[in-house]
Design a protein around this motif. Structure first.
Motif: not given
Length: 270
Positions: A169-170, A173, A186
């Motif tokens: 996820y990071d 991003r 997201l």
């Protein structure tokens, strides 16, 4: 006696009219030495150049698109979207030179970025249910590194993309922030439950496959919408693409397509 000044050459010169000057065989060919300072600067530049530099070349991207077309991708919307997104920006620098090959690549945590041909095929299947010119609302299950989400954002009014693994996820991003995508959100969460706050969706696409299609996905699919996901086929024991259409009366129609291979669909967050 001097022959007088020579006439100035006319430009542009035609090479077929230029006669090479006579040169004795023993005469060495002189090459001016490059300034040492300039050479040092260029050497430092080469040492600092990431592997992906130059992959923004028009020709590199067009070769990928030519392969997709040869494999049957016909939707001009899909080809334009994949032309617009720099796939090499979503993979590790060491793998950037393979970014436009038709291969999946590792992105960490046992996950991969899908092959361009698989992304194109799934997106094309999903868009086939949309009128030409439509800007659908889309849900993606499994953001991964963010590449497919970026492709979808080229085609949609809004994209919600869910990722259950925090490091990915990071990473997504960070990758997407560099592209300044404004119609993509997201979500760090459990993809099996979808994302009800923005439902219903005109299209749902999943990048992970299980033994079934989770009920929340079907509940969040709008009338006239289409879901495309990998799913285990009990007959073959492998995964196939399943397409589910929700008709205007709310009924669902399912069709099975070609074999694929995706990471398993899991519940929860990590």
């Amino acid at each position: 006696m001097s022959a007088g000044p020579r006439a100035a050459p006319k430009f542009p010169l035609r090479l077929d009219q230029v006669k090479p000057a006579a040169r004795a065989e023993a005469t060495p060919l002189l090459r001016p030495q490059r300034p040492l300072q300039q050479a040092a600067v260029e050497q430092r530049g080469r040492a600092a150049t990431p592997a992906g530099l130059g992959l923004d070349s028009h020709h590199v991207r067009e070769r990928m698109l030519a392969r997709l077309q040869a494999e049957g991708v016909r939707d001009a919307r899909v080809l334009a979207a994949m032309r617009a997104v720099p796939r090499h920006a979503f993979v590790d620098t060491a793998l950037a030179n393979q970014a436009y090959e038709d291969t999946s690549l590792p992105i960490g945590l046992g996950q991969t970025i899908s092959k361009p041909s698989v992304v194109a095929r799934m997106v094309e299947l999903m868009l086939a249910a949309q009128p030409v010119g439509a800007r659908p609302s889309l849900l993606e299950i499994g953001s991964g590194c963010g590449y497919q989400a970026a492709v979808l954002a080229q085609l949609a009014r809004q994209v919600i993309s869910i990722e259950r693994l925090r490091p990915l996820y990071d990473k997504a991003r960070s990758n997407l922030a560099a592209l300044h995508v404004t119609n993509l959100r997201l979500v760090y969460g459990d993809g099996r439950i979808g994302h009800a706050p923005n439902a219903p969706y005109d299209g749902i696409i999943a990048a992970a496959g299980g033994e079934d299609i989770p009920a929340p996905w079907l509940d969040q699919l709008a009338p006239g919408g289409r879901l495309v996901a990998p799913m285990l086929d009990a007959r073959s024991g492998g995964q196939v693409l399943v397409v589910i259409d929700r008709h205007a009366d709310g009924s669902l129609q399912r069709s099975l397509h070609e074999a694929v291979r995706f990471v398993p669909l899991k519940s929860g967050i990590d």
